[in-house]
Every structure is written in C-alpha cells, then in structure tokens.
Scaffold this motif. Structure first.
Motif: not given
Length: 427
Positions: A40-58, A92-96
């Motif tokens: 589980v992730m929430h908005d405060n410790q979620g895509p805002f902080r790690m979304g770009k790094d996760f995207a780089e993994l592809g 991010w939720a919509a993209e995923q």
C-alpha cells in the motif's frame, strides 16, 4: 508488569518470514529477500516522491491486484502544494490503470483491512509507519520508504532482517470504560517510544482476544509508537468473521508462535483494575490513569485517525455523548476512518448522536491527525484526541498541547471541557 526470557521455538514473525522467503526456517538476525503479499502507498509517500524514478525503470507493477494506492493525507487540499500532490497521485493512478485507487474514501490502513487486502500469515508492506495495523488480522505489516517501494512495485519482494519479538501479554478481565487504546497506552508507558526498535510486538491474552477485531487494531496500529518494526496478534473466530465480511473466506492459514518461542522480553499486565489511560503532552509514553490527569481547559476534542475512528470508537463516543452537549467554547471534531464506517455510523444513529451533541463532521481522511486539513491547532490551544501521536506540532502549532486517549475518554472530556473519566457517563 514482569520481564522474562523464554527459550527455544519460533515466533509467528519467524514463520511468516520463512514462508515469504521460501525457507524452511529463519533465525533472528537473518537477512532475507521476502515475497510481498500486498503493498500500500498513499499520496504523501507515493507517486509524488517516487513516480518519476519508477517510470525510469520501464517496468510494470508486479501485481496490481495486490497493490492499493490511497489519497488520504492531503485530501481534501487546503493549499496549492497539497493540490499538486493530489494531482500527481491521481494522474499516476490513471496512467498505471489502477483498479485499487481510493480517493478520499478512507485511511489506507483501514481500507486495507476492509477491502480484503490483509489475511493471516501474510507479509504486507506500506509507505507508512502504521502499516503495523495489519497485525490485528494475524499479518506482518512492515513500513518502508517510497524509494524502497519502487523495488516492491517492480519485483514484489523486500529485503528484511528477521527481527526479535517482544511479548505483551494481558490477563484478567477488561473493565467497563476501558478499551484497546487504554491497554496499549499501559504498555507504552513502560516500554517507551523507543522500547521496541526493530522488534515485533506480539500482543496476546484473553482480555485482548475478548475485544472486537476493530479494537485489537488499536494495539497493532500503535506498535509504531513503540518504534516497532511490526506487530502480530493471534487469529480466532472473530478474526475469521471479520475477514469473511471483508470478502476473505479462504486462502489463508493462521500462524502462531510456538509455546516455547524465544522472546527478547515479555511484559504482563493484569487489566482487571485498570483505569482509562491518558498520554499527556508532549510524548506518547507520558501516560497516567485518567484520575491522575488535571488538564487545563480544552479548546478542541478530536475523534479521528486510523487509530481512533473506527465504528467501535464512534459508538463508544456516542454512548457517552447521547443526550448531552459538548462544553461551551470547545469544538468536537469527528473524522470517521472510512466512508464505509461513516455510512454504518449514519445508519445505526451513532453519527446523529455525535452531531446532536455538537460534533463537527470532517472528511474520512487523515486530516488534522497528520497536521493537515481543517481543524489544526493554534498557539496555546489544548486538545484531546483519539489519534496516535502528540508530539509538538503534530496537529498544527508547536505551541499547542495534545492529550491522547480512547474515543470514549475524548467524548467525556468534550462534555466536561477538561480531561475526564468516561466511566462517569457509562456506569
């Protein structure tokens, strides 16, 4: 209270981590790569902080059916910065293409339980310290940061060191007016806020198991306040019924510690004559029986958070407040822990009793417990809350003071205008 060392055997934590890491057995101190059953992730410790790094993994999310994302910390927003976090989270939720994204529908730990993401024997990770809440359902919940969350999302695995376990055992019979919050504060008084660092708290005993599952969550949730790595509670018929109502009827097996399991320490409490407990400013372990607390006048009373706004909590508060009004000059804030809880509280009259007494209904999110949203404390204000933390600045101004107690004690205090004993109203 007593301490003892017990020799031999495996704890429930060791068994869960052995299964998750594909080993026959693990020892305390072993380093394991463990497969995660839910994350589980929430908005405060979620895509805002790690979304770009996760995207780089592809890489895709390892299992979307086992992943929940919530927007509960900054929701509803009270400023541009919070709106930005929420917009990133929603995009991010919509993209995923997430099917388990919950926007202002409740606090993540409660939603995880309500929606069947937690089952006995499971390993659950989450980007929040109160992921320990899962322990009430016999699962091992471990908090991780947003960066480590990237690895879990990509591979469904997490790196862990097998922790020691501290046993907290309750005996006797739970008195009227005493709840799970009082029982956990009793232990927190002795163990202190750093007393279980990188250890698991195993709560046990007949008084504990006599509590509804919702109230057991209060103890497992607040394991975080001991600096615990996680928490665990035995499974019984009440647990099975709770799981059934959450749509989990099979696919799980209870995991229990061996009778001769090895514990780092053991604490025992006879609750038969225990009074409601109150954590006084500005530490969660600054705990006293309610009759020994002489507070200044209160300006705010708060029934909310993942710890103290479950249906049982709201019902306990309503039993105190029914037919009464809050003290003049005091504001009572009510923030149910989920929309489902709010709906049930509306249906059975609980919410009506709270509002009739002068309560102000807030959104079903973290809100003021996390120092966000409406109702934050100002300089010099004094509050009593059913939440989990009371350090300076937790709910607003660092010049405010926060008392922590059960929802029933919060309600009694709202009527009196000072910290008060709920037993006066329910005997």
């Amino acid at each position: 209270m007593s301490k003892e060392n017990v020799l031999s055997g495996d704890t429930a934590t060791q068994k869960i981590l052995a299964r998750a890491s594909g080993r026959e057995r693990v020892d305390v101190g072993d380093i394991v790569w463990a497969k995660v059953d839910a994350h589980v992730m929430h908005d405060n410790q979620g895509p805002f902080r790690m979304g770009k790094d996760f995207a780089e993994l592809g890489l895709p999310i390892w299992n979307k059916d086992r992943f929940m994302l919530t927007a509960d910390h900054h929701n509803p927003p009270t400023g541009d910065s919070q709106s930005k976090v929420l917009n990133v989270t929603r995009a991010w939720a919509a993209e995923q293409e997430l099917s388990h994204f919950y926007d202002a529908e409740g606090i993540c730990h409660i939603l995880m339980a309500e929606k069947g993401f937690v089952r006995p024997g499971a390993l659950v990770t989450g980007t929040d310290s109160h992921t320990t809440n899962t322990g009430a359902l016999g699962a091992l919940g471990v908090a991780i940061g947003p960066t480590e969350s990237i690895g879990v999302l990509a591979k469904g695995e997490v790196w862990l060191r097998v922790p020691e376990t501290i046993r907290v055992h309750y005996t006797g019979r739970v008195p009227e007016g005493v709840y799970g919050k009082d029982m956990v504060l009793l232990a927190l008084r002795d163990l202190k806020v750093d007393g279980a660092e990188y250890k698991v708290l195993e709560f046990s005993g007949e008084p504990l198991m006599s509590l509804p599952v919702e109230d057991r969550m209060t103890l497992s949730n607040m394991a975080a306040e001991f600096s615990a790595k996680s928490s665990i509670i035995d499974v019984d018929e009440a647990t099975a019924e709770y799981l059934k109502n959450a749509g989990v009827e099979d696919g799980w097996e209870a995991v229990r510690s061996d009778e001769d399991a090895t514990y780092a320490a053991s604490y025992e409490y006879d609750v038969t004559d225990v009074s409601p407990q109150v954590a006084c400013p500005h530490r969660m372990d600054n705990v006293y029986p309610v009759e020994e607390v002489d507070s200044p006048p209160l300006q705010r009373a708060h029934i909310g958070s993942c710890t103290g706004a479950k249906l049982l909590d709201l019902q306990a508060a309503a039993a105190v407040l029914k037919g009464r009004r809050v003290a003049h000059g005091l504001q009572l804030l009510i923030a149910p822990a989920s929309k489902d809880i709010m709906s049930k509280a509306m249906a059975d009259g609980t919410l009506g009793a709270l509002i009739d007494a002068g309560g102000v209904l807030l959104p079903t999110t973290c809100g003021v417990c996390a120092g966000r949203g409406p109702g934050q404390l100002g300089d010099g204000e004094v509050c009593i809350s059913s939440a989990n933390r009371n350090y300076k600045g937790r709910m607003g101004s660092a010049e405010a003071s926060i008392y922590l107690a059960s929802a029933a004690t919060v309600a009694a205090s709202a009527v009196k205008g000072r910290v008060a004993d709920p037993r006066e109203f329910i005997s």
